[in-house]
Design an enzyme around this catalytic site. Structure first.
Site, PDB file in Angstrom:
ATOM      1  CE  LYS A 258      -0.223  -0.350   5.038  1.00 15.56           C
ATOM      2  NZ  LYS A 258      -1.087  -0.686   6.195  1.00 15.56           N
TER       3      LYS A 258
ATOM      4  NE  ARG B  22      -6.814   0.872  12.210  1.00 15.63           N
ATOM      5  CZ  ARG B  22      -5.629   0.678  11.654  1.00 15.63           C
ATOM      6  NH1 ARG B  22      -4.687   1.596  11.758  1.00 15.63           N
ATOM      7  NH2 ARG B  22      -5.362  -0.422  10.987  1.00 15.63           N
TER       8      ARG B  22
ATOM      9  CE1 TYR C  79      14.263  30.924   5.693  1.00 17.64           C
ATOM     10  CE2 TYR C  79      14.512  28.577   5.212  1.00 17.64           C
ATOM     11  CZ  TYR C  79      14.316  29.889   4.785  1.00 17.64           C
ATOM     12  OH  TYR C  79      14.172  30.140   3.453  1.00 17.64           O
TER      13      TYR C  79
ATOM     14  CG  MET D 222      11.051  23.132   0.227  1.00 17.01           C
ATOM     15  SD  MET D 222      10.138  24.238  -0.865  1.00 17.01           S
ATOM     16  CE  MET D 222       8.953  24.962   0.236  1.00 17.01           C
TER      17      MET D 222
END
Ligand SMILES: *Cc1c(COP(=O)(O)O)cnc(C)c1O
Length: 370
Positions: A35, A131, A266, A314
Site C-alpha cells: 500500500k 478501529r 531559519y 525545504m
C-alpha cells in the site's frame, strides 16, 4: 551536474527481506503489503520485484490494484479497506480483487450486489484496536449472510493487532489478549470452524509464531520487506537479518566556516560555541526529509557519521563537518539507508520509518539496483 539528491531502491535487498518473512511464516502464505506506493518504494517496481516469490499483494488503493492487473500481475490482490462505495464492486469482480469487509454495511452491499462471478472476501474482526472490524454482536450475522450468498467463494477471517510491536516487558499480554478475543469470536459461531485466517503484520510475524497459523492461513508483512524493524527500540533491523532497501543519498553543495556566536539557518535555532566547519546537503523537507528532525540527527558524510544542525529547510540540510576536514562540495551524503538505519533517523525525528518512507516527494529521482 543534476541535483544530487536521489533515492536508490535495492531490489535484491527487497527480495532478501521477503525471504526473511517467508522463513518466519513457515507454512503460511504471504501477502506482500505494498500500500501507499509500496511505502514510498514504488508500487509496480516493488510488485514486479516480488512477483516471483509472493503469494499475493495487499494494497489500500483500488487504482493501484487495477494498475497491478494491467501490468500483468496474476497473484491474488487484497484490498485492506475493501470498497468505499458499491459502485466499485464491478471492478472487484472484473479484476479479481479480494475485499476486506470490515463493516455490516459492506457485507450487506456485497451480498445484495449482482456480480458476474464469485468473489473471495476477508471478514475483519475487531479484537481490541477499535478501529475497523466487526464486534461480537455483528460477526455471526455477517458470516451467515456471506455463507448464504451465492456471490462469495471463500471467506477468510482477519484481525489486526494494535500492539504487536510493544515491549513485552511492559505489555506482556500485547498479543495474548487480542488472540483470545479472536478465538472467542470464532467460537461464537459453529460456521466459522475451518475458515482460514490472517492475523500477523511484520511485528507479529517476527515475534509471535502463535499468530501465523498453517498452510491455509496468511500473514501480511509490510515494513519488514523494506528493511526496517517494526520494533526498533527492541531490535534493530540488522539484528533481525533485514537489509535496507531505500537509500536516500545526496552530496554537499557548499561548505563554510563559522565562529562562536554565529547561528545557522531559519529561526537561528543553532548557535556555534566554537569555530566550526559546516556543510549544506541538497535535500530538505521538500524531498520528504522530516522538518522536525532536530540538531543531532545522524547523517553520513563520506561514509562517516556526523549530525545535522539547525532547522531543516525545504531544499537544504546543514551538517557539522568540524571533525571531517576532508569533506568538500561534492562529498557524498547518506540521509538514511545503506550504512545509516532509517530507524535511527526516524527515532531522532520522533517518528517511525513508515512515515519517512511514505513522505518521499515526487521530485526525488528514483534509481534501481539489484
Ligand atoms: C499496513 C498493514 C499491514 C502491514 O503492517 P506492517 O507493520 O507494515 O507489517 C498489515 N495489515 C494491515 C491491515 C495493514 O493495514
Amino acid at each position: 551536474m543534476t541535483r544530487p539528491l536521489r533515492a536508490t531502491i535495492d531490489l535484491s535487498a527487497l527480495r532478501h527481506n521477503f525471504g526473511v518473512a517467508r522463513h518466519h511464516a513457515s507454512e503460511a502464505r504471504l501477502w506482500a503489503v505494498i500500500k501507499a506506493n509500496a511505502y514510498g518504494h514504488g508500487l509496480l517496481r516493488t510488485a514486479h520485484a516480488l512477483a516471483g516469490c509472493t503469494d499475493g499483494f495487499a494494497v489500500i488503493e483500488l487504482d493501484g490494484a487495477i494498475a497491478l492487473r494491467e501490468a500483468g500481475l496474476q497473484q491474488p490482490i487484497l484490498l485492506l479497506e475493501g470498497f468505499y462505495s458499491d459502485d466499485e464492486l464491478p471492478d472487484f469482480a472484473e479484476y479479481r480483487l479480494t475485499p476486506v469487509l470490515h463493516s455490516l454495511e459492506q457485507v450487506q452491499a456485497i451480498v445484495e450486489a449482482c456480480l458476474p462471478g464469485k468473489l473471495p472476501v476477508y471478514l475483519k474482526l475487531n479484537t481490541g484496536m477499535n478501529r475497523l472490524g466487526l464486534n461480537a454482536n455483528e460477526f455471526r450475522a455477517a458470516l451467515t449472510a456471506l455463507q448464504d450468498s451465492s456471490q462469495i467463494s471463500t471467506i477468510t477471517l482477519m484481525a489486526h493487532f494494535a500492539n504487536a510491536d510493544a515491549d513485552i516487558a511492559v505489555m506482556p499480554d500485547a498479543i495474548a489478549t487480542p488472540l483470545e478475543t479472536f478465538a472467542t469470536l470464532r467460537r461464537k459461531t459453529i460456521h466459522s470452524a475451518g475458515l482460514p485466517q490472517s492475523l500477523a503484520n511484520s511485528a507479529a510475524l517476527l515475534r509471535f509464531p502463535e499468530t501465523i497459523g498453517n498452510e491455509t492461513d496468511w500473514a501480511r508483512p509490510g515494513i519488514m520487506l523494506y528493511g526496517s524493524s517494526p520494533f526498533p527500540e527492541q531490535q534493530t533491523a540488522e539484528a533481525l537479518g533485514l537489509c535496507p532497501v531505500m537509500t536516500l543519498s545526496s552530496a554537499l553543495i557548499a561548505v563554510r566556516d563559522i565562529g562562536p556566536g554565529d547561528t545557522v539557518g531559519y529561526g537561528a535555532t543553532f548557535t556555534a560555541d566554537a569555530p566550526m566547519r559546516i556543510g549544506f546537503v541538497a535535500g530538505g523537507y521538500g524531498d520528504g526529509y522530516p522538518r522536525h528532525a532536530p540538531t543531532g540527527t545522524p547523517v553520513l558524510v563520506e561514509g562517516r557519521r556526523t549530525r545535522i544542525i539547525g532547522r531543516v529547510s525545504m531544499d537544504k540540510i546543514c551538517v557539522d563537518l568540524t571533525h571531517l576536514p576532508d569533506a568538500a562540495p561534492g562529498s557524498p551524503v547518506v540521509l538514511w539507508g545503506e550504512g545509516l538505519s532509517v530507524d535511527e533517523v526516524a527515532s531522532a525525528a520522533g517518528t517511525i520509518s513508515y512515515e519517512l518512507f511514505c513522505a518521499i516527494a515526487a521530485r526525488v529521482p528514483i534509481y534501481e539496483v539489484g
